[in-house]
Motif scaffolding. Structure first.
Motif, PDB file in Angstrom:
ATOM      1  N   ALA A   1       0.827  -1.213   0.000  1.00 46.42           N
ATOM      2  CA  ALA A   1       0.000   0.000   0.000  1.00 46.42           C
ATOM      3  C   ALA A   1       0.854   1.253   0.000  1.00 46.42           C
ATOM      4  CB  ALA A   1      -0.929  -0.011   1.219  1.00 46.42           C
ATOM      5  N   GLY A   2       2.114   1.123   0.401  1.00 44.79           N
ATOM      6  CA  GLY A   2       3.007   2.270   0.416  1.00 44.79           C
ATOM      7  C   GLY A   2       3.813   2.462  -0.851  1.00 44.79           C
ATOM      8  N   VAL A   3       3.561   1.679  -1.894  1.00 43.38           N
ATOM      9  CA  VAL A   3       4.323   1.809  -3.142  1.00 43.38           C
ATOM     10  C   VAL A   3       4.231   3.219  -3.727  1.00 43.38           C
ATOM     11  CG1 VAL A   3       4.346   1.082  -5.572  1.00 43.38           C
ATOM     12  CG2 VAL A   3       4.458  -0.626  -3.742  1.00 43.38           C
ATOM     13  N   PRO A   4       3.050   3.841  -3.774  1.00 41.45           N
ATOM     14  CA  PRO A   4       3.028   5.226  -4.294  1.00 41.45           C
ATOM     15  C   PRO A   4       3.927   6.166  -3.500  1.00 41.45           C
ATOM     16  CG  PRO A   4       0.811   4.309  -4.261  1.00 41.45           C
ATOM     17  CD  PRO A   4       1.680   3.331  -3.518  1.00 41.45           C
ATOM     18  N   LEU A   5       3.977   6.006  -2.199  1.00 43.36           N
ATOM     19  CA  LEU A   5       4.860   6.831  -1.379  1.00 43.36           C
ATOM     20  C   LEU A   5       6.315   6.557  -1.726  1.00 43.36           C
ATOM     21  CD1 LEU A   5       5.593   8.692   0.972  1.00 43.36           C
ATOM     22  CD2 LEU A   5       5.236   6.735   2.517  1.00 43.36           C
ATOM     23  N   LEU A   6       6.671   5.298  -1.906  1.00 46.89           N
ATOM     24  CA  LEU A   6       8.049   4.953  -2.257  1.00 46.89           C
ATOM     25  C   LEU A   6       8.444   5.568  -3.595  1.00 46.89           C
ATOM     26  CD1 LEU A   6       7.999   1.190  -1.184  1.00 46.89           C
ATOM     27  CD2 LEU A   6       9.235   3.044  -0.040  1.00 46.89           C
ATOM     28  N   ARG A   7       7.525   5.572  -4.544  1.00 41.98           N
ATOM     29  CA  ARG A   7       7.815   6.211  -5.834  1.00 41.98           C
ATOM     30  C   ARG A   7       8.063   7.701  -5.655  1.00 41.98           C
ATOM     31  NH1 ARG A   7       2.608   3.486  -8.542  1.00 41.98           N
ATOM     32  NH2 ARG A   7       3.421   1.398  -9.011  1.00 41.98           N
ATOM     33  N   THR A   8       7.249   8.329  -4.829  1.00 39.85           N
ATOM     34  CA  THR A   8       7.416   9.761  -4.581  1.00 39.85           C
ATOM     35  C   THR A   8       8.771  10.051  -3.948  1.00 39.85           C
ATOM     36  OG1 THR A   8       5.028  10.097  -4.323  1.00 39.85           O
ATOM     37  CG2 THR A   8       6.475  11.754  -3.349  1.00 39.85           C
ATOM     38  N   LEU A   9       9.157   9.229  -2.981  1.00 35.94           N
ATOM     39  CA  LEU A   9      10.446   9.421  -2.333  1.00 35.94           C
ATOM     40  C   LEU A   9      11.590   9.241  -3.320  1.00 35.94           C
ATOM     41  CD1 LEU A   9       9.839   7.492   1.018  1.00 35.94           C
ATOM     42  CD2 LEU A   9       9.808   9.963   0.657  1.00 35.94           C
ATOM     43  N   LEU A  10      11.476   8.260  -4.188  1.00 35.40           N
ATOM     44  CA  LEU A  10      12.519   8.016  -5.177  1.00 35.40           C
ATOM     45  C   LEU A  10      12.634   9.183  -6.150  1.00 35.40           C
ATOM     46  CD1 LEU A  10      14.584   6.213  -6.622  1.00 35.40           C
ATOM     47  CD2 LEU A  10      12.667   5.123  -7.820  1.00 35.40           C
ATOM     48  N   ALA A  11      11.513   9.753  -6.530  1.00 33.76           N
ATOM     49  CA  ALA A  11      11.507  10.770  -7.581  1.00 33.76           C
ATOM     50  C   ALA A  11      11.777  12.179  -7.074  1.00 33.76           C
ATOM     51  CB  ALA A  11      10.171  10.748  -8.309  1.00 33.76           C
ATOM     52  N   SER A  12      11.416  12.454  -5.818  1.00 37.26           N
ATOM     53  CA  SER A  12      11.421  13.866  -5.408  1.00 37.26           C
ATOM     54  C   SER A  12      12.299  14.180  -4.212  1.00 37.26           C
ATOM     55  CB  SER A  12       9.977  14.303  -5.092  1.00 37.26           C
ATOM     56  OG  SER A  12       9.441  13.549  -4.020  1.00 37.26           O
TER      57      SER A  12
ATOM     58  N   LEU B   1      17.980   7.764   1.240  1.00 37.74           N
ATOM     59  CA  LEU B   1      16.546   7.488   1.249  1.00 37.74           C
ATOM     60  C   LEU B   1      16.069   7.088  -0.137  1.00 37.74           C
ATOM     61  CD1 LEU B   1      13.785   7.425   2.607  1.00 37.74           C
ATOM     62  CD2 LEU B   1      13.654   9.918   2.324  1.00 37.74           C
ATOM     63  N   ARG B   2      16.542   7.769  -1.160  1.00 36.08           N
ATOM     64  CA  ARG B   2      16.151   7.438  -2.534  1.00 36.08           C
ATOM     65  C   ARG B   2      16.631   6.032  -2.914  1.00 36.08           C
ATOM     66  NH1 ARG B   2      17.658  11.764  -6.819  1.00 36.08           N
ATOM     67  NH2 ARG B   2      15.975  10.700  -7.928  1.00 36.08           N
ATOM     68  N   VAL B   3      17.856   5.703  -2.522  1.00 41.44           N
ATOM     69  CA  VAL B   3      18.387   4.371  -2.810  1.00 41.44           C
ATOM     70  C   VAL B   3      17.514   3.304  -2.162  1.00 41.44           C
ATOM     71  CG1 VAL B   3      20.308   2.799  -2.339  1.00 41.44           C
ATOM     72  CG2 VAL B   3      20.756   5.110  -3.180  1.00 41.44           C
ATOM     73  N   MET B   4      17.164   3.511  -0.905  1.00 41.01           N
ATOM     74  CA  MET B   4      16.343   2.515  -0.211  1.00 41.01           C
ATOM     75  C   MET B   4      14.937   2.424  -0.814  1.00 41.01           C
ATOM     76  SD  MET B   4      18.251   0.978   1.845  1.00 41.01           S
ATOM     77  CE  MET B   4      16.901  -0.019   2.511  1.00 41.01           C
ATOM     78  N   ALA B   5      14.401   3.555  -1.280  1.00 46.32           N
ATOM     79  CA  ALA B   5      13.086   3.522  -1.924  1.00 46.32           C
ATOM     80  C   ALA B   5      13.145   2.707  -3.215  1.00 46.32           C
ATOM     81  CB  ALA B   5      12.601   4.940  -2.205  1.00 46.32           C
ATOM     82  N   GLY B   6      14.203   2.902  -4.004  1.00 51.57           N
ATOM     83  CA  GLY B   6      14.354   2.110  -5.228  1.00 51.57           C
ATOM     84  C   GLY B   6      14.482   0.636  -4.935  1.00 51.57           C
ATOM     85  N   TYR B   7      15.253   0.331  -3.916  1.00 44.69           N
ATOM     86  CA  TYR B   7      15.406  -1.069  -3.498  1.00 44.69           C
ATOM     87  C   TYR B   7      14.058  -1.670  -3.108  1.00 44.69           C
ATOM     88  CZ  TYR B   7      16.518  -4.871  -0.218  1.00 44.69           C
ATOM     89  OH  TYR B   7      16.561  -6.073   0.450  1.00 44.69           O
ATOM     90  N   ALA B   8      13.295  -0.951  -2.295  1.00 43.90           N
ATOM     91  CA  ALA B   8      12.004  -1.470  -1.846  1.00 43.90           C
ATOM     92  C   ALA B   8      11.037  -1.688  -3.005  1.00 43.90           C
ATOM     93  CB  ALA B   8      11.394  -0.518  -0.814  1.00 43.90           C
ATOM     94  N   LEU B   9      11.044  -0.787  -3.973  1.00 40.59           N
ATOM     95  CA  LEU B   9      10.138  -0.928  -5.119  1.00 40.59           C
ATOM     96  C   LEU B   9      10.404  -2.200  -5.913  1.00 40.59           C
ATOM     97  CD1 LEU B   9      10.018   2.736  -6.482  1.00 40.59           C
ATOM     98  CD2 LEU B   9       8.127   1.456  -5.436  1.00 40.59           C
ATOM     99  N   SER B  10      11.627  -2.696  -5.864  1.00 43.73           N
ATOM    100  CA  SER B  10      11.986  -3.857  -6.689  1.00 43.73           C
ATOM    101  C   SER B  10      11.247  -5.121  -6.295  1.00 43.73           C
ATOM    102  CB  SER B  10      13.497  -4.104  -6.603  1.00 43.73           C
ATOM    103  OG  SER B  10      13.865  -4.598  -5.323  1.00 43.73           O
TER     104      SER B  10
END
Length: 409
Positions: free
Chosen positions: A163-174, A180-189
């Motif tokens: 449910a937090g995938v949209p938040l992870l995308r936002t963190l990665l992009a902005s 934090l961005r690295v960890m967001a990309g990792y989590a999205l995988s």
């Protein structure tokens, strides 16, 4: 913030140490101005709702509050929260690499688990044993039903993080915080069902990271973001740009090769194999800025080589053997584990098989293990997990015994 914590009946939910009534305090502690208190709270949550990789009924209930904390820029150490969320979603990533999480299979295995969990005694019920918990109920279930129940709990935790995938995308992009961005990309995988929306964001992160890396004379090294996102693209079914195999930055080439091996398998360009072989057989140290396999770049490369098919077996095995003298501890599990798979494709030895009865590849591996004692050790002591790995293949699981077995004792 966290106002809804009291809406959950935590005393009726279980975790590793019984009732989950301590979880709200730990979640609130993540907002403490004291770094030591926050660190202790994370340590406690890793220990109770994610105890050695196990998830519990309380785990899924805690996730929305972790996501709420993550969404607030005022929360400290948000990259640590992403790490906890990713762990809750998938457990230890070494279980699933290099192929990615088989979530569709997990959903099938979880069928019927919700009903079994609902029928289980909970804290406060008349039939709940305060000392034994739900052990008696679990013992009454068949192994298949136990698996259904636990897999349901795992999938519920996974979906809570999803449910937090949209938040992870936002963190990665902005976000501007590189870690934090690295960890967001990792989590999205780890969310292939969300690949359609995640792949463009990951591709954008790669492009931006490479542009920053090409122009910045100093400051944070954005190649780690590019490499992480390239691996994530491969795990989600996308394919990195093959031109990146010629990039001047080693970490970018590594990420591209990992992603392309996942995307194309045996059809991958020979340049993919060449890049991975260089990493798998080299002496490059780990890079803990890369989240996958705790930064074991060579170990991940060795695993990715297996995706290229049987045609690369000889080269891969030779590379892994070259790597053995340079590894110990957890890295040794990755390298030797892959070498054992190639040396013993039929599985463990059965019975007392003398060393001379092994085939050439098996003898080469055993000799390498006998010649390099450090591969058996972690922090100066013999590593129990490594011994278990060796024993799983029917080989002597003590260093001195293996040396004697190989005629070198």
């Amino acid at each position: 913030m966290l106002e809804r914590l009291d809406d959950i009946d935590w005393e009726r939910l279980g975790h590793a140490y019984g009732t989950a009534e301590d979880v709200p305090e730990q979640l609130r502690a993540l907002r403490s101005p004291d770094a030591a208190i926050r660190e202790k709270a994370r340590w406690q949550l890793y220990g109770n709702i994610f105890h050695q990789g196990t998830r519990y009924e309380a785990t899924a209930y805690a996730v929305p509050f972790l996501l709420e904390l993550l969404a607030d820029p005022a929360t400290a150490e948000r990259e640590e929260l992403v790490g906890l969320l990713a762990a809750i979603a998938v457990g230890y990533d070494e279980q699933w690499l290099p192929d990615g999480l088989p979530i569709a299979e997990h959903r099938q295995q979880a069928a019927g688990g919700a009903e079994l969990l609902a029928a289980a005694p909970h804290p406060g019920d008349d039939d709940f044993d305060e000392d034994e918990g739900d052990a008696e109920y679990l013992a009454s279930l068949s192994e298949d039903d136990q698996d259904r129940l636990y897999t349901h709990v795992v999938v519920a935790a996974y979906d809570a993080v999803r449910a937090g995938v949209p938040l992870l995308r936002t963190l990665l992009a902005s976000e501007h915080d590189l870690e934090l961005r690295v960890m967001a990309g990792y989590a999205l995988s780890w969310f292939p069902e969300e690949a359609e929306g995640s792949l463009p964001v990951l591709a954008g992160a790669v492009t931006e990271a490479l542009e920053v890396g090409a122009t910045a004379a100093d400051g944070p090294d954005h190649t780690v973001l590019a490499a992480t996102a390239l691996v994530a693209i491969g795990l989600l079914g996308g394919a990195p740009d093959p031109a990146l195999l010629d990039d001047r930055r080693p970490l970018v080439r590594w990420g591209a090769a990992i992603g392309l091996a996942r995307a194309h398998g045996p059809r991958a360009d020979p340049a993919v194999a060449a890049e991975l072989l260089g990493w798998a057989g080299g002496e490059s140290p780990s890079d803990d800025r890369v989240p996958f396999l705790d930064g074991d770049l060579a170990g991940f490369a060795g695993q990715a080589l297996a995706q290229l098919g049987a045609g690369r077996t000889v080269e891969t095995f030779d590379a892994l053997l070259r790597r053995i003298p340079a590894v110990s501890g957890v890295e040794a599990l990755h390298v030797v584990g892959e070498a054992l798979k190639l040396a013993f494709p039929g599985g463990a030895l059965t019975g007392d098989v003398p060393f001379d009865a092994l085939d050439e590849r098996q003898r080469r591996l055993v000799r390498q293990l006998a010649d390099h004692e450090q591969v058996w050790r972690i922090d100066g002591s013999y590593f129990g997990n490594f011994r278990l790995l060796i024993g799983e293949y029917g080989l002597p699981d003590k260093y001195v015994t293996l040396r004697s077995y190989a005629g070198q004792g």
